[in-house]
Design an enzyme around this catalytic site. Structure first.
Site, short mmCIF file in Angstrom:
data_model
loop_
_atom_site.label_atom_id
_atom_site.label_comp_id
_atom_site.label_asym_id
_atom_site.label_seq_id
_atom_site.Cartn_x
_atom_site.Cartn_y
_atom_site.Cartn_z
N GLU A 298 10.61 -56.32 2.74
CA GLU A 298 9.01 -54.62 3.86
C GLU A 298 9.38 -55.65 4.98
OE1 GLU A 298 7.01 -53.17 -0.62
OE2 GLU A 298 6.03 -55.35 0.61
N ASP A 372 6.93 -53.35 -9.09
CA ASP A 372 5.51 -53.44 -8.49
C ASP A 372 4.52 -53.22 -8.98
OD1 ASP A 372 4.53 -54.71 -6.47
OD2 ASP A 372 4.41 -52.63 -5.30
N GLU A 400 -3.88 -52.12 -7.96
CA GLU A 400 -3.40 -51.45 -6.67
C GLU A 400 -2.89 -50.16 -7.23
OE1 GLU A 400 0.57 -53.35 -4.86
OE2 GLU A 400 0.36 -51.26 -4.24
#
Lengths: 708, 708
Positions: A298, A372, A400
């Site tokens: 990323e 993820d 998240e």
């Protein structure tokens, strides 16, 4: 003075001087109800080291709080609690208990006799074991266990039990939903808030023995002399509690901090810079834990920028840390910008080939699943696939993808599911992820579990009272990956709220089903990565305009007029081939498999009949709807528990459940509206249409969503 | 149960269950020492409105805490405390006290008799006055005043007593040094933290009756429907405490939120948009206070973007608010990019001509000085110069230019100095800034004082224990601008720490000299704006490279080989001409003037002889050095007070003083090193050279300084 004492007593009773605000976590130490007896009369501790002093203080604090009388460190009496190691305590040495099973960090708790006096001993080989034993003993009281004939031996099954703080130097926390960082970097190293000690106490109470202070998307300034001094101050505060500090290391730091032209791991100047930096850190922090690294992931710099491998990068840092006993935790969460391949496969593809090439003080840190931290993922195919490399588990404690800090989702049940998954490594059944992580499968002694912290400046630490349970459960499962998440929830609920069975049973049931409920209203039947872009708040299954294909939800659900789901079989990306045949078999056949993974592995027609007898389309709608209505059930259940909870925390949880009910409905409606626009099918009978139009749901924007 | 009570008592006494962490501010309500008697036996309150319920609850909480016995709202007894208004309380109506002087917000406190019973009454014309009276009565006890024959009448001298929060929607606080914003915008309007109520209690206890929630460098999103709902939730929480909410309005909001092409205040569509927006806000918040506006200042949009005047802009907003009773606070802190003129003069030059052109619900908000909240400034020349316009005072509570939250500087003494300054308006002596602000000089009934808040998520609210005193003193002086800052410090020290004379006297002395000490080591003899760029942390007298001349410290000190100081006389910028002749006379003559303003108004040769007999150069060095050594004196004094302070707060203050001592020395050394590099003169005998080189001081960088 007496008048004053009476006055204070009256006062303390008169007023909620200390309303329950959640700050005390599961360490409230409130007086036990009449009817439960605590035999302890005094504490005998001869230890003078910081951990033994911390242990004695905690025991004094806990026993005094729980018993409601002052129980101090003093002389031997009947029913005294004697704590220490054979070397620090003459009494322990005299009793000479068998500590072989206690190991380096474990302990024993035993009721026995010393010169004909009944006593309880908390003993260990090393000081830190005594502290862990004290917390275990206090937990027995907090959960109202009998104390009359104790004979407990316990020791952690995993060596490194580490929190990962994704905290930035500007105070923000990436994916943090509990306020800003608790590290007051500006005032460190001078100001050492009492909160730092309470943080260490809470972590030690569940066996966490390491903390990475800064974000894996890291900043080289963290390695500057000024910040090393700040980190050293925190290390000093945590040391008595057996907690080592680690730092996320930015791979390009030799350029940004060192002024070099390159960060090539094979460049002698670069290697020298890291060696010198390690020496500098250890001069300030002799027991510094080591580095966590996110590289070539990323947008982060890494060895591949110089055509070197992950092993080249990790081993360079390992070499610098090795003389000091430090370790490297190298993250496997990588997916290349270039490769168009299924992200699910990329970490495995990159790392599998490197098995055996990593230095012996390197662990590879692998997320529980290959995508993820989704509400549900099959276990990561790397587990069991790299026998020569210690694989460290990375769980996410902060939610998240599970509703931030306002949705109730007990992750202990999630962690247990992931740890219990059978990798069938070497073709043998029973080689679970837990056993791989413990090192039992491949005989690794360097083992670890990491959790991305959900801790911030919010008074209750975790953003909500129930999110504290996820921090707690992470620690307990890191200590023993084969523990029961239900038993852990039971302990937590008793210590945090109440031991009343009328409270504990329904709350534990609610916790154990809560994460399944979130998966139902967000990502049913194996769907994943449907959250809105960037902030990951709320639904965004329609998002299809992001630069990279595999950043778009449409990439993951692949819904069209005929069906939905990601084909990861031979006919598709063939990610299934990364699992051992016996594991793969579990998911190979839609008819027989656990349908909670159906659309993760298979692209299925809308009119496919699932086990319930419904069509897939109907099942999707039914499951979304069930998730939403199950939140209403949770909300009602909590309302019925009002008699057992203090007003402030009851209100706080009730408000969150109100928000969750509204947002679960939003998830259900927006998702049904979107998928219906694609499937063109009618809703099953009795299921209401979405409240608003798809256009409405698509139009929602959240400019200041937290953690983004 | 009894066993349990005893247990809890023992426990409460055994343990620092609630260590003093500063959260309770000056409202600790700890039991009074034996020897001080509280006659109160019960509380009589018949009021059912939110403010009267809040008043009764606060009195119950305070009296119970202070007396150490439960004193509840109940029936009339001897020495009962009766609270209410003639309309809400039959007893008050019967006693019929003279409330003419109490006005709209004031109160009376009187010991009297009711049916031959001795009673104390707290009475007012309106509910909020009763709450203010309750806080005053509790303060009498907290500061150990006699309660036997009370006859107090008090009322605020200023109508709007308002905090300005420079809080951003992302949670950061501009110039905030106490952590991030306490407004949890993300979870509003659903989650209403208990902290919001404690914030309202603290403000009401000092008479603050308004709060501007968002930064003057504002964001149009604050005016969106979602954020109006969030603001309404805070307004609901604050309303019982008499606190109105205000918003900073971005002048270009009609473009950003409204989608219009212009924000021209004379454009009918723009005027219509603001009217509709005001209607929308008042529909959600019937008692919304109004708008604070920073326009055409430091890059903010404003009416001048359309060639309109500040009056045009303010009056457009005033017109939209007028039907709802709202007001506009229009800031005068402006200095144009175009004009090269002395910044000191620009606000006066722009606004003086507009006197009489503002609508009757507009106040012009003027900083205490013409530059920017420096450690010392002469009063702003606008005070007394705009008789037809209500001028609102803007003080800064957060210490942007006085050492952030780690340096001890009591600003009450600063505020008093500014308020006591004589404007000689109309040529008459005694027309002080205070009287101008009170409206007494020009007969304004709409009056106000604003303070830029120093409040954040830090547990102690203000970033340090002593910074709480600045919040407290601001409120007290807003209520009565002619109050004594020493008396206020005395009250605060007693309520916050201890009534022991051995503690109070030295602490109050220390507080009263503390701000002078900061001025000495940062900006002696009238020097100003020497702080380092952007973050304003530490010295930067050498900075000369900023885009705008008047952003550079060198612009303000104008030091060269011959001398130093800003000539604002006729021979220079002639800013002095903006003051009335009698005020100007105070500063016209270096020989006779107060030398603490010398270099503010005069450029003076280094070898000029000051009153002390030294040369100016020597005096500069001596004053810098005195400032630094006075911090050592403060630190030693605090150390001697350890017996009177709880451990945690003692430690926290001691640590801050350690930091301040180091940084005062840094300020002294860096400044002396720099000015010596220009004056080329030797240090006076006995004054040590700077510890490090000028290059070292110039090289320091602070990438993550707070509040920037």
């Amino acid at each position: 003075m007496l008048r004053w004492i009476v006055a204070v007593c009256a006062l303390m009773l008169a007023l909620p001087v200390q309303a329950e605000d959640g700050y005390d976590l599961w360490q409230r130490y409130r007086p036990v109800e009449a009817g439960y007896a605590i035999p302890a009369t005094s504490i005998v501790s001869e230890g003078t080291t910081p951990p033994l002093i911390a242990a004695a203080q905690e025991l004094e604090r806990g026993l005094s709080g729980l018993s409601g009388k002052v129980i101090e460190v003093g002389t031997l009496r009947d029913n005294a609690v004697i704590i220490g190691t054979p070397s620090s305590s003459a009494a322990i040495a005299l009793l000479n208990p068998d500590l072989t099973k206690a190991g380096e960090e474990g302990f024993i708790i035993r009721t026995t006799r010393l010169n004909d006096r009944p006593v309880t001993i908390i003993a260990a080989n090393r000081d830190i074991g005594v502290l862990y034993g004290v917390f275990e003993y206090l937990k027995l009281i907090q959960t109202r266990q009998p104390l009359t004939s104790l004979n407990i031996t316990d020791a952690p099954k995993v060596k490194l039990r580490v929190l990962n703080h994704w905290d930035n130097l500007d105070g923000s926390v990436e994916r943090g939903y509990a306020g800003t960082t608790i590290w007051d970097w500006w005032k460190l190293p001078d100001v050492r808030h009492p909160r730092y000690t309470d943080y260490a106490r809470a972590n030690a109470s569940v066996g966490i023995n390491g903390t990475v202070l800064n974000n894996v998307n890291s900043n080289a300034v963290s390695l500057s002399p000024a910040y090393i001094a700040k980190t050293a101050a925190l290390a000093d505060t945590f040391r008595p509690y057996g907690i080592k500090v680690y730092l996320s290391a930015r791979f390009s730091a030799p350029i940004e901090e060192g002024g070099l032209k390159t960060a090539d791991p094979l460049d002698p100047q670069v290697r020298a810079w890291w060696k010198a930096k390690a020496d500098e850190i250890y001069a300030a922090i002799p027991d510094f834990g080591g580095f966590l690294v996110k590289a070539n992931s990323e947008g982060q710099p890494g060895p591949q920028d110089y055509k070197r491998s992950h092993a080249d990068g990790a081993n360079m840092l390992a070499e610098a840390l090795k003389p000091h006993g430090g370790i490297v935790m190298w993250r496997a969460f990588v997916y290349s910008h270039e490769k168009p391949d299924d992200r699910h496969k990329q970490a495995y593809d990159e790392f599998k080939a490197l098995d055996g090439q990593f230095a012996d003080n390197v662990l590879v840190q692998v997320k529980n699943g290959a995508i993820d931290f989704q509400p549900r993922e099959p276990f990561h195919p790397m587990f069991g696939a790299m026998p020569k490399t210690p694989l460290m588990m990375e769980f996410q404690i902060t939610k998240e993808y599970l509703g931030f800090s306002t949705h109730l989702a007990y992750l202990g049940q999630y962690y247990e599911e992931a740890l219990k998954a059978d990798t069938f490594a070497g073709g043998k059944a029973g080689n679970t992820v837990a056993k791989v992580v413990e090192g039992a499968v491949d005989n690794h002694t360097l083992t670890g579990i990491a959790g991305v912290a959900n801790i911030g400046m919010d008074r209750n630490w975790s953003g909500s009272d129930f999110d504290q349970a996820n921090w707690y459960a992470f620690g307990r499962l890191a200590w023993n990956p084969q523990a029961s998440s239900r038993a852990i929830a039971d302990d937590w609920a008793r210590m945090t709220f109440s031991n009343d069975p009328a409270f504990v049973a329904p709350v534990v049931d609610m916790m154990m089903t809560s994460r399944e409920t979130v998966a139902d209203y967000m990502t049913p039947l194996g769907l994943h990565h449907l959250m809105d872009t960037g902030h990951h708040y709320g639904p965004g299954p329609w998002v299809d305009n992001l630069e990279r294909a595999d950043w778009n939800p449409v990439y993951y659900h692949k819904a069209d007029i005929n069906g939905i789901g990601f084909d990861r079989m031979k006919t598709g990306s063939n990610a299934i081939a990364q699992y051992t045949p016996k594991a793969a078999k579990l998911w190979a056949e839609p008819k027989t498999m656990d349908e909670r993974y159906l659309l993760w592995f298979h692209h299925v027609p809308w009119d496919y009949k699932v086990k319930s007898g419904r069509t897939l389309w109907d099942e999707v709608v039914v499951t979304y709807s069930k998730g939403a209505s199950d939140v209403t059930t949770m909300r009602n259940r909590w309302a019925s528990l009002k008699p057992y909870v203090d007003a402030d925390r009851f209100e706080a949880v009730a408000t969150n459940l109100m928000i969750q009910e509204r947002e679960a409905r939003w998830w259900r409606d927006a998702s049904v509206a979107y998928f219906q626009s694609i499937s063109k099918r009618p809703l099953p009978a009795g299921y209401s249409a979405p409240e608003k139009t798809l256009e409405y749901y698509r139009s929602l924007k959240f400019p200041y969503a937290p953690g983004n």
